[in-house]
Motif scaffolding. Structure first.
Motif, short mmCIF file in Angstrom:
data_model
loop_
_atom_site.label_atom_id
_atom_site.label_comp_id
_atom_site.label_asym_id
_atom_site.label_seq_id
_atom_site.Cartn_x
_atom_site.Cartn_y
_atom_site.Cartn_z
N ASP A 47 0.84 -1.19 0.00
CA ASP A 47 0.00 0.00 0.00
C ASP A 47 0.88 1.25 0.00
O ASP A 47 0.91 2.01 0.96
CB ASP A 47 -0.92 -0.02 1.23
N TYR A 51 4.11 5.64 2.30
CA TYR A 51 3.44 4.42 2.72
C TYR A 51 2.21 4.76 3.55
O TYR A 51 2.31 5.43 4.58
CB TYR A 51 4.41 3.56 3.52
N LYS A 52 1.05 4.30 3.08
CA LYS A 52 -0.22 4.54 3.77
C LYS A 52 -0.39 6.03 4.08
O LYS A 52 -0.11 6.88 3.23
CB LYS A 52 -0.30 3.67 5.02
N ASN A 53 -0.84 6.35 5.27
CA ASN A 53 -1.08 7.76 5.62
C ASN A 53 -0.01 8.32 6.55
O ASN A 53 -0.26 9.27 7.29
CB ASN A 53 -2.46 7.91 6.27
N GLN A 97 7.08 0.88 11.49
CA GLN A 97 5.72 0.74 10.99
C GLN A 97 5.28 -0.73 10.99
O GLN A 97 4.15 -1.05 11.37
CB GLN A 97 5.62 1.32 9.58
N GLU A 132 2.24 -2.59 13.14
CA GLU A 132 1.24 -3.44 12.50
C GLU A 132 1.29 -4.88 13.02
O GLU A 132 0.66 -5.77 12.45
CB GLU A 132 1.44 -3.43 10.98
#
Length: 418
Positions: free
Chosen positions: A170, A297-299, A337, A341
Motif C-alpha cells: 500500500d 506508505y499509507k497515511n 511501521q 502493524e
C-alpha cells in the motif's frame, strides 16, 4: 558516581524481539537486491571531514558528528585556533558520500557501470524525538556510470520489489526532477540565487496548503509577480500534470524523460502500487541534479524510501563527470511501521525445550539438536515451578512452540494452546 543506564541521547538499545524482525527485514531486502545483480560493499562509518563538508548535503552538513584530532595534532596554543582545527574526521551522515569516495578509490577494479548495495548505520546530530534517531540504519542501492533512464527504472522497480517481498504493497512512488523544478521556478521570475529558498517553501505545500505557500512567499523579499506566477503554476501543474510543463519553461526532452519513466514504472507496477508525478517533491540534499523520488506508505507523515540522481558528486572527487543515482530505504521507519502493524516473521518455528533439574543436561542438548534438525529454532531452559507464567513469558519473547524434555519421545506443543 551514579551510572546513567540509558543509551546516549538519540541512540537506543534493540530488544531480541525487535532484532529478530530487523534481521528478517534486512535479509529480505539484501536478498532481493542481490538477486537483481547489486553487489554488496562496505565502507567505514568514519570519513575524512573535508569529504563530508564538501558534499552539498543540505541541512545534514549542520548535523555532522565531528571527531576530535588525537594527541599532538590538537594544538590549542595555535594562533587563530578555530573549530576547523579541532576535527579532521567525522561520522558519515548518509551512505552516498562514502560510496562516491569508494568508487573513485576502486574504479580500476570495478565494472564501467557499477551496481552497488550498502547496508549500515549513519549518524546525524539532530534533535532526538520519537521515530527520529541520531544513529539509524539505511539500505541503499546505487548505479554509477549509467546516465540513461534505465537506471531510474531499475532502481524504482528493484526497491518496490524489496518492499513487496515484505508484503508492503500500500505505497506510492512519488517522482519529480530537479530540472523541472528549476525551469518552472526560474520561468516564474525568480533568480538562481532564490531557487533553493523557494524550493524550501514549495516543499511545505502538503502541510500548509496553497494559501500557506502563497503567504510565506509574500512574506519573503521576493518579487510579488514571481510569487503570483508560481502559485498559478502550482495550481496548473496540480490539475494538468506533466502536460503543461513545456509552457512553464521545461524542455521537451526533459518532459519526455519524465513521462517515459512514469509510464514504464507504472507498467512494471502492474497495479501493485501507484506511481505519480509530484512537482512539490523537493528532497533536501543539495547534490541532486536530476530525477528525485520518494515512497510514501499509507497515511504516514513521512516517506519510507527516497533518492535521486547525483551526477556531479562522484566527479567532484576526481575532476570528471560520472553519472550516478541511488535509492535508499528508510530502514528504521519501515521496521517501526511493521512493528506497529504487529508484523511477525513468517515461517519461524521458535521452540523452548524445558527440562527438570534432575535431567542429564548433555542429553537435553542432544534432544535440542534433534529438534533443530526438524527445522525448529530451539532454546533450552530449566522448567520453572510456575509453568504457566514461564510459558507466557516465552510467548511474549516470540516463541510459538514448547516441549518438556523426555528421554523417550518429546511432544511438541503450541504455546498458543497452553
Amino acid at each position: 558516581m551514579k551510572v546513567n543506564l540509558n543509551p546516549a541521547k538519540g541512540m537506543r538499545d534493540i530488544t531480541p524481539q525487535e532484532k529478530e524482525i530487523r534481521d528478517y527485514v534486512e535479509g529480505v531486502i539484501v536478498n532481493t537486491y542481490k538477486q537483481s545483480g547489486f553487489e554488496l560493499i562496505e565502507t567505514p562509518v568514519v570519513e575524512n571531514i573535508e569529504n563530508l563538508i564538501g558534499s552539498k548535503g543540505g541541512e545534514n552538513l549542520k548535523l555532522i558528528f565531528k571527531i576530535l584530532k588525537r594527541g599532538e595534532k590538537l594544538d590549542f596554543a595555535k594562533e587563530g585556533f578555530t573549530e576547523e582545527d579541532l576535527a579532521d574526521l567525522g561520522l558519515r551522515y548518509d551512505l552516498t558520500v562514502p560510496l562516491s569516495r569508494f568508487y573513485c578509490n576502486n574504479r580500476a577494479n570495478l565494472p564501467s557501470v557499477f551496481k552497488a548495495m550498502q547496508v549500515g548505520n549513519v549518524f546525524r546530530a539532530e534533535r532526538a524525538q520519537k521515530g527520529r534517531y541520531r544513529s539509524f540504519k539505511q539500505c541503499d542501492i546505487d548505479i554509477i556510470g549509467d546516465g540513461t533512464k534505465s537506471a531510474e527504472l531499475e532502481l524504482i522497480a528493484t526497491t518496490a520489489k524489496a518492499l513487496n517481498a515484505l508484503n508492503v504493497t500500500d505505497f506510492v512512488v512519488r517522482f519529480n526532477d530537479r530540472r523541472v523544478l528549476k525551469a518552472v521556478i526560474l520561468k516564474c521570475g525568480f533568480t538562481e540565487e532564490e531557487f533553493d529558498g523557494v524550493c524550501i517553501i514549495v516543499d511545505k505545500l502538503d502541510k500548509v496548503g496553497l494559501s500557506g505557500v502563497e503567504k510565506e512567499l509574500n512574506e519573503k523579499d521576493y518579487s510579488l509577480g514571481a510569487s503570483a506566477n508560481l502559485v498559478k503554476a502550482l495550481e496548473s501543474i496540480n490539475d494538468k500534470g506533466t502536460s503543461c510543463l513545456v509552457e512553464y519553461g521545461v524542455s521537451e526532452e526533459v518532459v519526455k524523460d519524465v513521462e517515459e519513466i512514469l509510464n514504464q514504472s507504472r507498467e512494471f507496477a502492474d497495479g501493485k502500487y501507484d506511481v505519480e508525478f509530484d512537482f512539490t517533491l523537493i528532497r533536501g540534499m543539495g547534490y541532486y541534479t536530476g530525477s528525485i523520488f520518494e515512497i510514501a506508505y499509507k497515511n504516514l507523515g513521512y516517506s519510507i524510501a527516497g533518492g535521486g540522481r547525483y551526477d556531479e558528486m562522484v566527479g567532484n572527487f576526481i575532476g570528471e563527470k560520472i553519472p550516478a543515482i541511488g535509492f535508499s530505504i528508510g530502514f528504521e521507519r519501515l521496521v517501526n511501521q511493521l512493528m506497529d502493524e504487529k508484523f511477525k516473521v513468517p515461517n519461524l518455528e521458535k521452540l523452548v525445550l524445558l527440562y527438570e533439574s534432575g535431567d542429564k543436561y548433555i542429553d537435553v542438548l542432544k534432544k535440542a539438536d534433534d529438534l533443530r534438525a526438524q527445522g525448529y529454532t530451539v532454546a533450552v531452559y530449566e522448567k520453572a515451578k510456575k509453568l504457566g507464567k514461564q510459558l507466557n513469558q516465552f510467548t511474549e519473547y516470540g516463541y510459538n512452540k514448547f516441549a518438556v524434555y523426555s528421554s523417550e519421545e518429546t511432544e511438541v506443543k503450541d504455546l498458543s494452546s497452553n
